[in-house]
Design a protein around this motif. Structure first.
Motif, PDB file in Angstrom:
ATOM      1  N   LEU A 149       0.841  -1.200   0.000  1.00 25.67           N
ATOM      2  CA  LEU A 149       0.000   0.000   0.000  1.00 25.67           C
ATOM      3  C   LEU A 149       0.876   1.250   0.000  1.00 25.67           C
ATOM      4  O   LEU A 149       0.476   2.308   0.501  1.00 25.67           O
ATOM      5  N   VAL A 150       2.084   1.119  -0.521  1.00 25.53           N
ATOM      6  CA  VAL A 150       3.015   2.242  -0.548  1.00 25.53           C
ATOM      7  C   VAL A 150       2.379   3.426  -1.270  1.00 25.53           C
ATOM      8  O   VAL A 150       1.800   3.270  -2.347  1.00 25.53           O
ATOM      9  N   ASP A 151       2.485   4.592  -0.660  1.00 26.15           N
ATOM     10  CA  ASP A 151       1.915   5.867  -1.115  1.00 26.15           C
ATOM     11  C   ASP A 151       0.450   6.032  -0.728  1.00 26.15           C
ATOM     12  O   ASP A 151      -0.159   7.067  -1.017  1.00 26.15           O
ATOM     13  N   CYS A 152      -0.125   5.037  -0.053  1.00 26.56           N
ATOM     14  CA  CYS A 152      -1.517   5.156   0.388  1.00 26.56           C
ATOM     15  C   CYS A 152      -1.581   5.916   1.713  1.00 26.56           C
ATOM     16  O   CYS A 152      -0.939   5.530   2.691  1.00 26.56           O
ATOM     17  N   MET A 153      -2.359   6.986   1.729  1.00 24.17           N
ATOM     18  CA  MET A 153      -2.579   7.760   2.941  1.00 24.17           C
ATOM     19  C   MET A 153      -4.051   7.725   3.353  1.00 24.17           C
ATOM     20  O   MET A 153      -4.479   8.457   4.244  1.00 24.17           O
ATOM     21  N   ASP A 154      -4.812   6.855   2.709  1.00 23.55           N
ATOM     22  CA  ASP A 154      -6.253   6.762   2.937  1.00 23.55           C
ATOM     23  C   ASP A 154      -6.531   5.844   4.134  1.00 23.55           C
ATOM     24  O   ASP A 154      -6.276   4.644   4.072  1.00 23.55           O
ATOM     25  N   LYS A 176      -4.584  -0.164  -6.126  1.00 25.81           N
ATOM     26  CA  LYS A 176      -3.945   0.120  -7.407  1.00 25.81           C
ATOM     27  C   LYS A 176      -3.996  -1.137  -8.273  1.00 25.81           C
ATOM     28  O   LYS A 176      -5.053  -1.687  -8.514  1.00 25.81           O
ATOM     29  N   ASP A 177      -2.838  -1.635  -8.704  1.00 24.22           N
ATOM     30  CA  ASP A 177      -2.823  -2.813  -9.589  1.00 24.22           C
ATOM     31  C   ASP A 177      -2.676  -4.124  -8.827  1.00 24.22           C
ATOM     32  O   ASP A 177      -2.670  -5.198  -9.425  1.00 24.22           O
ATOM     33  N   GLU A 178      -2.530  -4.036  -7.501  1.00 22.36           N
ATOM     34  CA  GLU A 178      -2.330  -5.240  -6.698  1.00 22.36           C
ATOM     35  C   GLU A 178      -3.665  -5.799  -6.226  1.00 22.36           C
ATOM     36  O   GLU A 178      -4.507  -5.079  -5.700  1.00 22.36           O
ATOM     37  N   LYS A 179      -3.837  -7.102  -6.422  1.00 19.21           N
ATOM     38  CA  LYS A 179      -5.049  -7.775  -5.980  1.00 19.21           C
ATOM     39  C   LYS A 179      -4.675  -8.892  -5.004  1.00 19.21           C
ATOM     40  O   LYS A 179      -3.720  -9.638  -5.233  1.00 19.21           O
ATOM     41  N   TYR A 180      -5.436  -9.008  -3.922  1.00 15.75           N
ATOM     42  CA  TYR A 180      -5.141  -9.987  -2.879  1.00 15.75           C
ATOM     43  C   TYR A 180      -6.403 -10.767  -2.516  1.00 15.75           C
ATOM     44  O   TYR A 180      -7.517 -10.270  -2.635  1.00 15.75           O
TER      45      TYR A 180
END
Length: 296
Positions: A149-154, A176-180
């Protein structure tokens, strides 16, 4: 076992073994949250502290801040493997332009380290984990799934990530483009306790990559107060300008700005300061060579 029959392990009394800038939450939670710290300790923005609190409120086992790509990561790894209930690590907050710790953590989990214990593929200047045995690094990579979640501030996204890891059934989560596909798989065996006793600040020396240093700013350029600015400007011009593009005009820096960047260099062990004498460490010389090569 918990009420649903899922294996959970009570952490040892020594947990967490390493001190740091973090808070302890639910010991049986499957997730820890790492918030990237890209500023001084005394200037921590409220938004970063709020991310830590949101993670704890959502139920994380540990939530705290990470500042450096070497000793900081080493301490974090020690704390996580000491609690096998932790199976996920969410890395959030804006990336640090100097240490690039978010990138380093993600690379560590995905790619590991080389024979010199340098994190493979990390973009950080000095991503060495020399104080960790390979057994501990291997266990960390097996036990932990990283949520990038790098750059996520939410705060809502961070809270959702934590809650998804609690689910008994696989739950979709994406950023973003990552799915888990997240769920609580239970504890990863027994706790692995490792405490850092001997801290190597210049691992490439221990690995024999470079000769023993001569304290230097070139020829042991000890700079008195009237020469300090010139010497540090020279170093900043050769290193920080290459590494931080926003420093367009080094000579236009105010005394406050100069001292700010000098403090950052000292925190990264790139310079040593004694009264009015400033000397570049071997780590600083090494970084300068790396950046010089990248710039050239």
């Amino acid at each position: 076992m918990n009420e649903q029959g899922m294996l959970k392990v009570k952490p040892p009394e020594e947990y967490p073994p390493e001190k740091g800038r973090y808070a302890r939450g639910n010991d049986y939670s499957p997730i820890a949250v790492c918030v990237i710290l890209d500023t001084f300790d005394f200037q921590i923005p409220n938004e970063l502290e709020e991310l830590v609190m949101v993670a704890l409120d959502a139920g994380s086992a540990l939530a705290g801040m990470l500042q450096t790509e070497n000793i900081g990561i080493e301490k974090m790894v020690c704390n996580l493997v000491a609690n096998p209930n932790i199976r996920y690590l969410a890395v959030c907050g804006e990336e640090s332009p100097g240490h690039l710790v978010g990138d380093a953590v993600v690379a560590l989990v995905k790619k590991g380290v080389n024979e010199k214990k340098r994190i493979i593929g990390a973009k950080a200047p000095t991503p060495y984990l020399y104080n960790l045995p390979l057994e501990v690094i291997g266990r960390f990579r097996q036990q932990i799934t990283v949520l990038d979640l790098v750059d996520c501030m939410d705060r809502k996204i961070v809270s959702e990530a934590v809650k998804c890891c609690y689910q008994e059934n696989p739950t979709d989560f994406s950023y973003k483009d990552e799915k888990y596909l997240l769920y609580d798989p239970g504890a990863f065996g027994e706790p692995l306790l490792h405490k850092i006793i001997w801290t190597v600040k210049e691992p490439w020396l221990a690995q024999g990559e470079r000769k023993q240093p001569t304290l230097a700013m070139k020829d042991l350029m000890e700079v008195q107060r009237n020469k300090k600015r010139k010497g540090i400007i020279k170093y900043l011009g050769g290193v920080m300008q290459a590494h931080k593009g926003e420093l367009k005009d080094i000579f236009a820096l105010s005394d406050w700005e100069l001292n700010f960047h000098l403090g950052m260099l000292k925190k990264g062990h790139f310079v040593d300061i004694s009264e009015d004498v400033v000397m570049i460490t071997e780590e600083g010389e090494y970084l300068a060579e790396i950046l010089k090569g990248e710039k050239g």
